[in-house]
Design a protein around this motif. Sequence first.
Motif, mmCIF file in Angstrom:
data_model
loop_
_atom_site.group_PDB
_atom_site.id
_atom_site.type_symbol
_atom_site.label_atom_id
_atom_site.label_comp_id
_atom_site.label_asym_id
_atom_site.label_seq_id
_atom_site.Cartn_x
_atom_site.Cartn_y
_atom_site.Cartn_z
ATOM 1 N N ILE A 4 -13.088 83.471 68.685
ATOM 2 C CA ILE A 4 -14.458 83.326 69.195
ATOM 3 C C ILE A 4 -15.147 84.670 69.037
ATOM 4 O O ILE A 4 -14.741 85.661 69.639
ATOM 5 N N LEU A 5 -16.184 84.677 68.203
ATOM 6 C CA LEU A 5 -16.914 85.908 67.905
ATOM 7 C C LEU A 5 -18.319 85.856 68.486
ATOM 8 O O LEU A 5 -19.011 84.840 68.373
ATOM 9 N N ASN A 6 -18.730 86.966 69.058
ATOM 10 C CA ASN A 6 -20.052 87.099 69.674
ATOM 11 C C ASN A 6 -20.757 88.312 69.103
ATOM 12 O O ASN A 6 -20.179 89.387 69.041
ATOM 13 N N GLY A 7 -21.997 88.124 68.697
ATOM 14 C CA GLY A 7 -22.747 89.178 68.047
ATOM 15 C C GLY A 7 -23.547 90.060 68.985
ATOM 16 O O GLY A 7 -23.295 90.122 70.195
ATOM 17 N N ALA A 31 -13.126 84.311 80.107
ATOM 18 C CA ALA A 31 -12.141 83.644 80.967
ATOM 19 C C ALA A 31 -12.304 82.129 80.908
ATOM 20 O O ALA A 31 -11.313 81.386 80.848
ATOM 21 N N LEU A 32 -13.542 81.658 80.904
ATOM 22 C CA LEU A 32 -13.788 80.224 80.819
ATOM 23 C C LEU A 32 -13.298 79.667 79.482
ATOM 24 O O LEU A 32 -12.684 78.601 79.432
ATOM 25 N N CYS A 33 -13.558 80.383 78.396
ATOM 26 C CA CYS A 33 -13.116 79.926 77.077
ATOM 27 C C CYS A 33 -11.598 79.863 77.001
ATOM 28 O O CYS A 33 -11.032 78.925 76.412
ATOM 29 N N GLU A 34 -10.931 80.824 77.597
ATOM 30 C CA GLU A 34 -9.464 80.795 77.640
ATOM 31 C C GLU A 34 -8.978 79.581 78.427
ATOM 32 O O GLU A 34 -8.036 78.900 78.020
ATOM 33 N N GLU A 35 -9.644 79.302 79.544
ATOM 34 C CA GLU A 35 -9.286 78.144 80.376
ATOM 35 C C GLU A 35 -9.530 76.839 79.614
ATOM 36 O O GLU A 35 -8.664 75.961 79.568
ATOM 37 N N TRP A 36 -10.720 76.714 79.016
ATOM 38 C CA TRP A 36 -11.039 75.498 78.257
ATOM 39 C C TRP A 36 -10.086 75.325 77.076
ATOM 40 O O TRP A 36 -9.630 74.229 76.796
ATOM 41 N N GLY A 37 -9.802 76.414 76.392
ATOM 42 C CA GLY A 37 -8.880 76.356 75.269
ATOM 43 C C GLY A 37 -7.507 75.872 75.709
ATOM 44 O O GLY A 37 -6.903 75.011 75.061
ATOM 45 N N ALA A 38 -7.016 76.413 76.814
ATOM 46 C CA ALA A 38 -5.699 76.007 77.323
ATOM 47 C C ALA A 38 -5.672 74.518 77.647
ATOM 48 O O ALA A 38 -4.702 73.821 77.342
ATOM 49 N N GLU A 39 -6.747 74.019 78.262
ATOM 50 C CA GLU A 39 -6.831 72.591 78.586
ATOM 51 C C GLU A 39 -6.771 71.729 77.327
ATOM 52 O O GLU A 39 -6.281 70.601 77.361
ATOM 53 N N LEU A 40 -7.269 72.268 76.206
ATOM 54 C CA LEU A 40 -7.335 71.519 74.948
ATOM 55 C C LEU A 40 -6.146 71.800 74.031
ATOM 56 O O LEU A 40 -6.066 71.250 72.940
ATOM 57 N N LEU A 42 -5.511 74.808 72.783
ATOM 58 C CA LEU A 42 -5.942 75.834 71.836
ATOM 59 C C LEU A 42 -5.825 77.211 72.463
ATOM 60 O O LEU A 42 -6.350 77.449 73.548
ATOM 61 N N GLY A 43 -5.175 78.121 71.773
ATOM 62 C CA GLY A 43 -5.249 79.512 72.178
ATOM 63 C C GLY A 43 -6.557 80.084 71.663
ATOM 64 O O GLY A 43 -7.064 79.648 70.623
ATOM 65 N N VAL A 44 -7.133 81.005 72.384
ATOM 66 C CA VAL A 44 -8.379 81.629 71.941
ATOM 67 C C VAL A 44 -8.269 83.149 72.031
ATOM 68 O O VAL A 44 -7.599 83.681 72.908
ATOM 69 N N VAL A 45 -8.921 83.798 71.082
ATOM 70 C CA VAL A 45 -9.099 85.249 71.117
ATOM 71 C C VAL A 45 -10.600 85.476 71.084
ATOM 72 O O VAL A 45 -11.306 84.911 70.240
ATOM 73 N N PHE A 46 -11.091 86.289 71.981
ATOM 74 C CA PHE A 46 -12.517 86.472 72.228
ATOM 75 C C PHE A 46 -12.903 87.892 71.844
ATOM 76 O O PHE A 46 -12.280 88.848 72.325
ATOM 77 N N ARG A 47 -13.911 88.034 70.991
ATOM 78 C CA ARG A 47 -14.362 89.363 70.565
ATOM 79 C C ARG A 47 -15.889 89.414 70.545
ATOM 80 O O ARG A 47 -16.544 88.402 70.318
ATOM 81 N N VAL A 71 -15.285 80.171 66.215
ATOM 82 C CA VAL A 71 -16.513 79.854 66.938
ATOM 83 C C VAL A 71 -17.353 81.120 66.864
ATOM 84 O O VAL A 71 -16.880 82.201 67.209
ATOM 85 N N LEU A 72 -18.573 80.992 66.394
ATOM 86 C CA LEU A 72 -19.416 82.163 66.152
ATOM 87 C C LEU A 72 -20.768 82.027 66.831
ATOM 88 O O LEU A 72 -21.501 81.071 66.582
ATOM 89 N N ASN A 73 -21.076 83.000 67.693
ATOM 90 C CA ASN A 73 -22.433 83.154 68.203
ATOM 91 C C ASN A 73 -22.954 84.448 67.584
ATOM 92 O O ASN A 73 -22.654 85.536 68.080
#
Length: 146
Positions: A4-7, A31-40, A42-47, A71-73
């Motif tokens: 998950i990338l954020n600009g 933290a929410l993305c990690e939680e949502w990913g775990a529920e689905l 999916l592991g997530v790395v957020f940058r 996932v890109l914003n």
Amino acid sequence: MVLILNGPNLNLLGQREPELYGRTTLEELEALCEEWGAELGLGVVFRQSNYEGQLVEWIQQAQKEGFLAIVLNPGALTHYSYALLDAIRAQPLPVVEVHLTNLHAREAFRQHSVTAMGARGVIAGFGILSYKLALVYLAEALEVNP
């Protein structure tokens, strides 16, 4: 694993124009993305980076780092970064572009996304839930079983 990338300026979530972007901070969103990913399943790395070149490098290296999707914003880079578009197109992973606000309800210059031309799809206007919707889509597309 999903990257998950954020600009630019997304490090200011919760502070910058909360009436538009909400009061959730970037750390809380992570933290929410990690939680949502775990529920689905999916592991997530957020940058996050304020630098276009850093985002390009992360996109280019994503597959080598073992990611299955992005996932890109892109923040403001959405509207003019052909470098990000080229990076998205140069790699094989599915990319879902997300935005907190509805671009089409904003200023005219924000209503066009250059980067969307390389994305599998765009989710916009649902606040932080745009990220969750992207993860739901990717779990389905990648056939992940939680």
